[in-house]
Write an enzyme that holds these catalytic residues in place. Sequence first.
Site, PDB file in Angstrom:
ATOM      1  N   ASP A  40       0.859  -1.184   0.000  1.00 28.09           N
ATOM      2  CA  ASP A  40       0.000   0.000   0.000  1.00 28.09           C
ATOM      3  C   ASP A  40       0.899   1.239   0.000  1.00 28.09           C
ATOM      4  O   ASP A  40       2.126   1.135  -0.161  1.00 28.09           O
ATOM      5  CB  ASP A  40      -1.011  -0.042   1.154  1.00 28.09           C
ATOM      6  CG  ASP A  40      -0.382   0.203   2.524  1.00 28.09           C
ATOM      7  OD1 ASP A  40       0.865   0.287   2.622  1.00 28.09           O
ATOM      8  OD2 ASP A  40      -1.145   0.301   3.511  1.00 28.09           O
ATOM      9  N   HIS A  80       9.917 -23.186   8.973  1.00 35.46           N
ATOM     10  CA  HIS A  80       8.891 -23.871   9.768  1.00 35.46           C
ATOM     11  C   HIS A  80       7.482 -23.746   9.179  1.00 35.46           C
ATOM     12  O   HIS A  80       6.674 -24.658   9.353  1.00 35.46           O
ATOM     13  CB  HIS A  80       8.868 -23.318  11.198  1.00 35.46           C
ATOM     14  CG  HIS A  80      10.051 -23.773  12.005  1.00 35.46           C
ATOM     15  ND1 HIS A  80      10.174 -23.515  13.346  1.00 35.46           N
ATOM     16  CD2 HIS A  80      11.161 -24.472  11.656  1.00 35.46           C
ATOM     17  CE1 HIS A  80      11.305 -24.038  13.801  1.00 35.46           C
ATOM     18  NE2 HIS A  80      11.938 -24.615  12.783  1.00 35.46           N
ATOM     19  N   ASN A  81       7.176 -22.607   8.538  1.00 35.23           N
ATOM     20  CA  ASN A  81       5.794 -22.375   8.077  1.00 35.23           C
ATOM     21  C   ASN A  81       5.658 -22.455   6.557  1.00 35.23           C
ATOM     22  O   ASN A  81       4.540 -22.370   6.042  1.00 35.23           O
ATOM     23  CB  ASN A  81       5.286 -21.010   8.554  1.00 35.23           C
ATOM     24  CG  ASN A  81       5.539 -20.769  10.038  1.00 35.23           C
ATOM     25  OD1 ASN A  81       6.324 -19.899  10.407  1.00 35.23           O
ATOM     26  ND2 ASN A  81       4.916 -21.564  10.907  1.00 35.23           N
ATOM     27  N   HIS A 116       6.729 -30.013  10.788  1.00 35.72           N
ATOM     28  CA  HIS A 116       6.223 -28.731  10.288  1.00 35.72           C
ATOM     29  C   HIS A 116       5.273 -28.945   9.113  1.00 35.72           C
ATOM     30  O   HIS A 116       4.306 -28.198   8.952  1.00 35.72           O
ATOM     31  CB  HIS A 116       7.387 -27.822   9.893  1.00 35.72           C
ATOM     32  CG  HIS A 116       8.322 -27.554  11.027  1.00 35.72           C
ATOM     33  ND1 HIS A 116       7.922 -26.892  12.161  1.00 35.72           N
ATOM     34  CD2 HIS A 116       9.623 -27.915  11.228  1.00 35.72           C
ATOM     35  CE1 HIS A 116       8.950 -26.825  13.015  1.00 35.72           C
ATOM     36  NE2 HIS A 116       9.976 -27.446  12.467  1.00 35.72           N
ATOM     37  N   ARG A 156       6.670   0.577   8.335  1.00 33.68           N
ATOM     38  CA  ARG A 156       6.850   1.669   9.308  1.00 33.68           C
ATOM     39  C   ARG A 156       7.652   1.243  10.523  1.00 33.68           C
ATOM     40  O   ARG A 156       7.884   2.050  11.430  1.00 33.68           O
ATOM     41  CB  ARG A 156       5.468   2.212   9.730  1.00 33.68           C
ATOM     42  CG  ARG A 156       4.797   3.002   8.613  1.00 33.68           C
ATOM     43  CD  ARG A 156       3.475   3.600   9.033  1.00 33.68           C
ATOM     44  NE  ARG A 156       2.952   4.448   7.958  1.00 33.68           N
ATOM     45  CZ  ARG A 156       1.670   4.594   7.669  1.00 33.68           C
ATOM     46  NH1 ARG A 156       0.742   3.969   8.383  1.00 33.68           N
ATOM     47  NH2 ARG A 156       1.292   5.370   6.682  1.00 33.68           N
ATOM     48  N   ARG A 167       1.962 -29.855  10.523  1.00 31.61           N
ATOM     49  CA  ARG A 167       1.282 -28.688  11.091  1.00 31.61           C
ATOM     50  C   ARG A 167       0.709 -27.779  10.011  1.00 31.61           C
ATOM     51  O   ARG A 167      -0.442 -27.322  10.132  1.00 31.61           O
ATOM     52  CB  ARG A 167       2.256 -27.908  11.986  1.00 31.61           C
ATOM     53  CG  ARG A 167       2.583 -28.694  13.250  1.00 31.61           C
ATOM     54  CD  ARG A 167       3.785 -28.173  14.002  1.00 31.61           C
ATOM     55  NE  ARG A 167       4.116 -29.067  15.103  1.00 31.61           N
ATOM     56  CZ  ARG A 167       5.273 -29.046  15.760  1.00 31.61           C
ATOM     57  NH1 ARG A 167       6.215 -28.178  15.436  1.00 31.61           N
ATOM     58  NH2 ARG A 167       5.492 -29.894  16.739  1.00 31.61           N
ATOM     59  N   CYS A 207       2.886  -3.372   4.098  1.00 29.66           N
ATOM     60  CA  CYS A 207       2.048  -2.223   4.468  1.00 29.66           C
ATOM     61  C   CYS A 207       2.672  -1.621   5.718  1.00 29.66           C
ATOM     62  O   CYS A 207       3.806  -1.975   6.075  1.00 29.66           O
ATOM     63  CB  CYS A 207       0.578  -2.601   4.626  1.00 29.66           C
ATOM     64  SG  CYS A 207       0.195  -3.739   5.968  1.00 29.66           S
ATOM     65  N   GLY A 208       1.966  -0.727   6.384  1.00 29.72           N
ATOM     66  CA  GLY A 208       2.576  -0.021   7.514  1.00 29.72           C
ATOM     67  C   GLY A 208       3.019  -0.958   8.616  1.00 29.72           C
ATOM     68  O   GLY A 208       4.173  -0.947   9.046  1.00 29.72           O
ATOM     69  N   THR A 209       2.097  -1.767   9.101  1.00 29.77           N
ATOM     70  CA  THR A 209       2.416  -2.731  10.160  1.00 29.77           C
ATOM     71  C   THR A 209       2.627  -4.150   9.628  1.00 29.77           C
ATOM     72  O   THR A 209       3.097  -5.017  10.356  1.00 29.77           O
ATOM     73  CB  THR A 209       1.271  -2.834  11.182  1.00 29.77           C
ATOM     74  OG1 THR A 209       0.103  -3.335  10.491  1.00 29.77           O
ATOM     75  CG2 THR A 209       0.959  -1.489  11.822  1.00 29.77           C
ATOM     76  N   GLY A 210       2.171  -4.393   8.430  1.00 25.82           N
ATOM     77  CA  GLY A 210       2.173  -5.747   7.873  1.00 25.82           C
ATOM     78  C   GLY A 210       0.915  -6.525   8.197  1.00 25.82           C
ATOM     79  O   GLY A 210       0.599  -7.518   7.536  1.00 25.82           O
ATOM     80  N   GLY A 229      -2.431  -5.717   8.061  1.00 25.08           N
ATOM     81  CA  GLY A 229      -3.524  -5.673   7.093  1.00 25.08           C
ATOM     82  C   GLY A 229      -3.249  -6.601   5.922  1.00 25.08           C
ATOM     83  O   GLY A 229      -4.137  -7.349   5.471  1.00 25.08           O
TER      84      GLY A 229
HETATM   85  C1  RB5 Z   1      -2.063   2.675   6.446  1.00 27.30           C
HETATM   86  O1  RB5 Z   1      -2.122   3.868   7.152  1.00 27.30           O
HETATM   87  C2  RB5 Z   1      -1.974   1.503   7.405  1.00 27.30           C
HETATM   88  O2  RB5 Z   1      -3.170   1.337   8.087  1.00 27.30           O
HETATM   89  C3  RB5 Z   1      -1.627   0.252   6.650  1.00 27.30           C
HETATM   90  O3  RB5 Z   1      -0.433   0.449   5.952  1.00 27.30           O
HETATM   91  C4  RB5 Z   1      -1.386  -0.997   7.469  1.00 27.30           C
HETATM   92  O4  RB5 Z   1      -0.523  -0.768   8.535  1.00 27.30           O
HETATM   93  C5  RB5 Z   1      -2.592  -1.742   7.884  1.00 27.30           C
HETATM   94  O5  RB5 Z   1      -2.511  -2.840   8.446  1.00 27.30           O
END
Ligand code: RB5
Length: 144
Positions: free
Chosen positions: A9, A99-100, A134, A110, A137, A66-69, A71
Amino acid sequence: MKIIGFAADHAGYELKESLKLFLSDQGYGIKDFGTHSTESMDYPDVAHPLAKAIENGEADFGIAICGTGNGMAMTLNKHQGIRAGLAWIPEIASLVKRHNNANILVLPARFIDGDTAKKCVMAYIDGKFEGGRHERRINKIPAE
Ligand code: RB5
């Protein structure tokens, strides 16, 4: 030539671009499902096409950002043929393959620097699935 599918994203766009260069320099083919700028967008719009491409063999494995991964991981893992694993240090990136047997590596743009992201990608690519317990699993992961 192995083909890597990419999806990011707006938060992951710049890291995606730098990893594409890094990996194409190493001889990988690249299939980029977007996004193509830092303009705000919704990660499922690029995650679903990446997942389908891996399920139907258009790409050998994927990298999603994405920002946190989270989503990306949540969306990708709705697909029964996908095992998407989030990693932020090389040890986890290696284990997510060993393993996965993840077919998509997910990175949190981020919360990771570019150098660590490259190390994660190489640890994931160099990792070999260990099978055995593995395999048993991961075979139990799909929902009915
Ligand atoms: C975008 O602002 C943020 O929500 C997206 O990149 C992600 O972190 C969602 O999981």
